[in-house]
Design a protein around this motif. Structure first.
Motif, PDB file in Angstrom:
ATOM      1  N   ALA A 235      47.529  49.551  30.727  1.00  0.00           N
ATOM      2  CA  ALA A 235      47.642  48.108  30.933  1.00  0.00           C
ATOM      3  C   ALA A 235      46.326  47.562  31.475  1.00  0.00           C
ATOM      4  N   LEU A 236      46.029  46.334  31.092  1.00  0.00           N
ATOM      5  CA  LEU A 236      44.886  45.589  31.611  1.00  0.00           C
ATOM      6  C   LEU A 236      45.423  44.295  32.202  1.00  0.00           C
ATOM      7  N   THR A 237      45.051  43.991  33.460  1.00  0.00           N
ATOM      8  CA  THR A 237      45.563  42.797  34.131  1.00  0.00           C
ATOM      9  C   THR A 237      44.423  41.914  34.607  1.00  0.00           C
ATOM     10  N   TYR A 238      44.691  40.626  34.632  1.00  0.00           N
ATOM     11  CA  TYR A 238      43.760  39.654  35.222  1.00  0.00           C
ATOM     12  C   TYR A 238      44.573  38.662  36.040  1.00  0.00           C
ATOM     13  N   ASP A 239      44.164  38.465  37.300  1.00  0.00           N
ATOM     14  CA  ASP A 239      44.831  37.517  38.182  1.00  0.00           C
ATOM     15  C   ASP A 239      43.792  36.615  38.833  1.00  0.00           C
ATOM     16  N   ARG A 240      44.102  35.334  38.904  1.00  0.00           N
ATOM     17  CA  ARG A 240      43.255  34.355  39.568  1.00  0.00           C
ATOM     18  C   ARG A 240      43.943  33.937  40.858  1.00  0.00           C
ATOM     19  N   LEU A 241      43.297  34.210  42.003  1.00  0.00           N
ATOM     20  CA  LEU A 241      43.865  33.808  43.283  1.00  0.00           C
ATOM     21  C   LEU A 241      43.872  32.288  43.390  1.00  0.00           C
ATOM     22  N   THR A 242      44.926  31.738  44.004  1.00  0.00           N
ATOM     23  CA  THR A 242      45.100  30.290  44.057  1.00  0.00           C
ATOM     24  C   THR A 242      45.453  29.840  45.473  1.00  0.00           C
ATOM     25  N   ASN A 243      45.434  28.529  45.673  1.00  0.00           N
ATOM     26  CA  ASN A 243      45.899  27.898  46.907  1.00  0.00           C
ATOM     27  C   ASN A 243      45.246  28.507  48.154  1.00  0.00           C
ATOM     28  N   ASP A 244      46.037  28.819  49.184  1.00  0.00           N
ATOM     29  CA  ASP A 244      45.467  29.308  50.437  1.00  0.00           C
ATOM     30  C   ASP A 244      44.771  30.651  50.272  1.00  0.00           C
ATOM     31  N   ALA A 245      45.193  31.442  49.319  1.00  0.00           N
ATOM     32  CA  ALA A 245      44.499  32.708  49.072  1.00  0.00           C
ATOM     33  C   ALA A 245      43.092  32.449  48.548  1.00  0.00           C
ATOM     34  N   GLU A 246      42.960  31.548  47.601  1.00  0.00           N
ATOM     35  CA  GLU A 246      41.651  31.240  47.033  1.00  0.00           C
ATOM     36  C   GLU A 246      40.712  30.636  48.074  1.00  0.00           C
ATOM     37  N   ASP A 247      41.239  29.828  48.993  1.00  0.00           N
ATOM     38  CA  ASP A 247      40.414  29.147  49.990  1.00  0.00           C
ATOM     39  C   ASP A 247      40.057  30.028  51.177  1.00  0.00           C
ATOM     40  N   SER A 248      40.576  31.238  51.237  1.00  0.00           N
ATOM     41  CA  SER A 248      40.314  32.122  52.367  1.00  0.00           C
ATOM     42  C   SER A 248      38.839  32.510  52.443  1.00  0.00           C
ATOM     43  N   PRO A 249      38.250  32.576  53.650  1.00  0.00           N
ATOM     44  CA  PRO A 249      36.867  33.066  53.791  1.00  0.00           C
ATOM     45  C   PRO A 249      36.704  34.491  53.264  1.00  0.00           C
ATOM     46  N   ILE A 250      37.771  35.275  53.324  1.00  0.00           N
ATOM     47  CA  ILE A 250      37.708  36.641  52.796  1.00  0.00           C
ATOM     48  C   ILE A 250      37.442  36.616  51.301  1.00  0.00           C
ATOM     49  N   VAL A 251      38.111  35.718  50.599  1.00  0.00           N
ATOM     50  CA  VAL A 251      37.935  35.614  49.151  1.00  0.00           C
ATOM     51  C   VAL A 251      36.609  34.963  48.814  1.00  0.00           C
ATOM     52  N   ARG A 252      36.170  33.990  49.614  1.00  0.00           N
ATOM     53  CA  ARG A 252      34.881  33.340  49.351  1.00  0.00           C
ATOM     54  C   ARG A 252      33.733  34.328  49.469  1.00  0.00           C
ATOM     55  N   ASN A 253      33.879  35.333  50.319  1.00  0.00           N
ATOM     56  CA  ASN A 253      32.871  36.389  50.411  1.00  0.00           C
ATOM     57  C   ASN A 253      33.071  37.471  49.352  1.00  0.00           C
ATOM     58  N   GLY A 254      34.168  37.372  48.615  1.00  0.00           N
ATOM     59  CA  GLY A 254      34.460  38.327  47.553  1.00  0.00           C
ATOM     60  C   GLY A 254      34.561  37.627  46.211  1.00  0.00           C
ATOM     61  N   SER A 255      35.768  37.604  45.640  1.00  0.00           N
ATOM     62  CA  SER A 255      35.976  36.955  44.343  1.00  0.00           C
ATOM     63  C   SER A 255      37.433  36.554  44.197  1.00  0.00           C
ATOM     64  N   GLU A 256      37.655  35.375  43.603  1.00  0.00           N
ATOM     65  CA  GLU A 256      39.018  34.949  43.301  1.00  0.00           C
ATOM     66  C   GLU A 256      39.514  35.537  41.984  1.00  0.00           C
ATOM     67  N   ASP A 257      38.629  36.165  41.216  1.00  0.00           N
ATOM     68  CA  ASP A 257      38.999  36.804  39.950  1.00  0.00           C
ATOM     69  C   ASP A 257      39.288  38.277  40.207  1.00  0.00           C
ATOM     70  N   GLN A 258      40.507  38.695  39.944  1.00  0.00           N
ATOM     71  CA  GLN A 258      40.956  40.051  40.241  1.00  0.00           C
ATOM     72  C   GLN A 258      41.386  40.757  38.951  1.00  0.00           C
ATOM     73  N   TRP A 259      40.603  41.788  38.579  1.00  0.00           N
ATOM     74  CA  TRP A 259      40.884  42.559  37.376  1.00  0.00           C
ATOM     75  C   TRP A 259      41.514  43.898  37.756  1.00  0.00           C
ATOM     76  N   GLY A 260      42.294  44.438  36.851  1.00  0.00           N
ATOM     77  CA  GLY A 260      42.878  45.755  37.071  1.00  0.00           C
ATOM     78  C   GLY A 260      43.089  46.472  35.750  1.00  0.00           C
ATOM     79  N   ILE A 261      42.988  47.797  35.781  1.00  0.00           N
ATOM     80  CA  ILE A 261      43.224  48.599  34.578  1.00  0.00           C
ATOM     81  C   ILE A 261      43.882  49.906  34.995  1.00  0.00           C
ATOM     82  N   ARG A 262      44.788  50.397  34.193  1.00  0.00           N
ATOM     83  CA  ARG A 262      45.432  51.676  34.475  1.00  0.00           C
ATOM     84  C   ARG A 262      45.723  52.421  33.190  1.00  0.00           C
ATOM     85  N   PHE A 263      45.743  53.742  33.297  1.00  0.00           N
ATOM     86  CA  PHE A 263      46.089  54.599  32.161  1.00  0.00           C
ATOM     87  C   PHE A 263      46.845  55.803  32.691  1.00  0.00           C
TER      88      PHE A 263
END
Length: 273
Positions: A235-263
């Motif tokens: 599976a391949l996943t893509y998630d965009r953080l929103t609302n209070d999660a997106e506005d967090s200083p933790i995310v601003r120092n990181g990324s609101e775009d969250q990718w994932g892959i598994r096999f």
């Protein structure tokens, strides 16, 4: 006719009379073949396990990635001694219609010592989320809604909603694609996106994250059946953080775009008792 002959004739007629008077036995019928009763079936259980590797953000909101184990479990079929059956004995067949299922997720630990951008934040232990969900599956469509409660790293409540279009290019290959939405309550969001005033720095100002929609995204999945027992799943996943999660200083120092892959490799386990 002589007296001897007459006597013989009378005697013969008396012996034969009961036989002819009775006639054929009309009450007799052809023998009936009775099939033996089927042997009673004992209890049985069928489920599958998945093991492999996954790549995900190092923590929620991070722009760094790390590899880890990919583990999964799926229930297929149960038969009890009283004959009650649940699920489908064919583990590769879709269970069409409505279903109630368990929901499980693991969020890895977050250790600030491993990531300078986390500053003085407290570490967060690995969290195990357990819950229930309801789903509906049609030949070319499925949807689900899950609710889970966290234990360990967080003790909040999360909810996940998703739907998939189902494609079958061959008898062995199944492809899925669809949207995903995730909600978290105040405790969940504050654990992963909040910054306590006592831990605030210039790069991570104090921040209180309220509950709400955490992310919106999409998932692409593929399953290939090798034989009756073994299969491959990815599976391949893509998630965009929103609302209070997106506005967090933790995310601003990181990324609101969250990718994932598994096999992973799946194995069907069948148990009879």
């Amino acid at each position: 006719m002589s007296r001897i002959a007459a006597a013989f004739a009378v005697t013969a007629s008396l012996v034969a009379a009961p036989v002819f008077a009775a006639g054929p036995d009309m009450t007799m019928s052809d023998p009936v073949m009775v099939a033996p009763a089927p042997a009673p079936q004992g209890p049985a259980l069928a489920f599958s396990l998945r093991g492999g590797v996954a790549g995900n953000p190092a923590y929620l909101g991070s722009d760094e990635y790390r590899a880890g184990p990919d583990l999964g479990f799926k229930f297929h079929y149960l038969r009890l001694p009283n004959g009650f059956e649940l699920g489908n004995p064919d583990p590769w067949a879709d269970n069409l219609g409505w279903d109630v299922h368990g929901s499980f997720n693991v969020i890895g630990e977050r250790d600030p010592d491993d990531y300078n951008e986390l500053g003085n934040l407290d570490s967060v232990d690995t969290a195990v989320e357990l819950g229930l969900g309801v789903g509906y599956t049609a030949p070319n469509f499925s949807a689900f809604a899950d609710v889970r409660r966290g234990f360990g790293g967080h003790e909040g409540v999360v909810a996940e909603l998703g739907a998939d279009a189902i494609l079958r290019p061959s008898d062995r290959l199944t492809l899925t694609m669809g949207p995903r939405l995730m909600w978290g309550n105040d405790e969940f969001n504050d654990t992963y996106f909040g910054v306590p005033a006592s831990r605030a720095t210039a790069n991570l100002p104090a921040y209180d994250a309220d509950g709400g929609l955490v992310s919106a995204g999409v998932e692409f999945g593929a399953t290939y059946q090798l034989n009756d027992t073994w299969g491959l799943e990815s599976a391949l996943t893509y998630d965009r953080l929103t609302n209070d999660a997106e506005d967090s200083p933790i995310v601003r120092n990181g990324s609101e775009d969250q990718w994932g892959i598994r096999f992973g490799v799946t194995r069907v386990i069948r148990l009879g008792f």
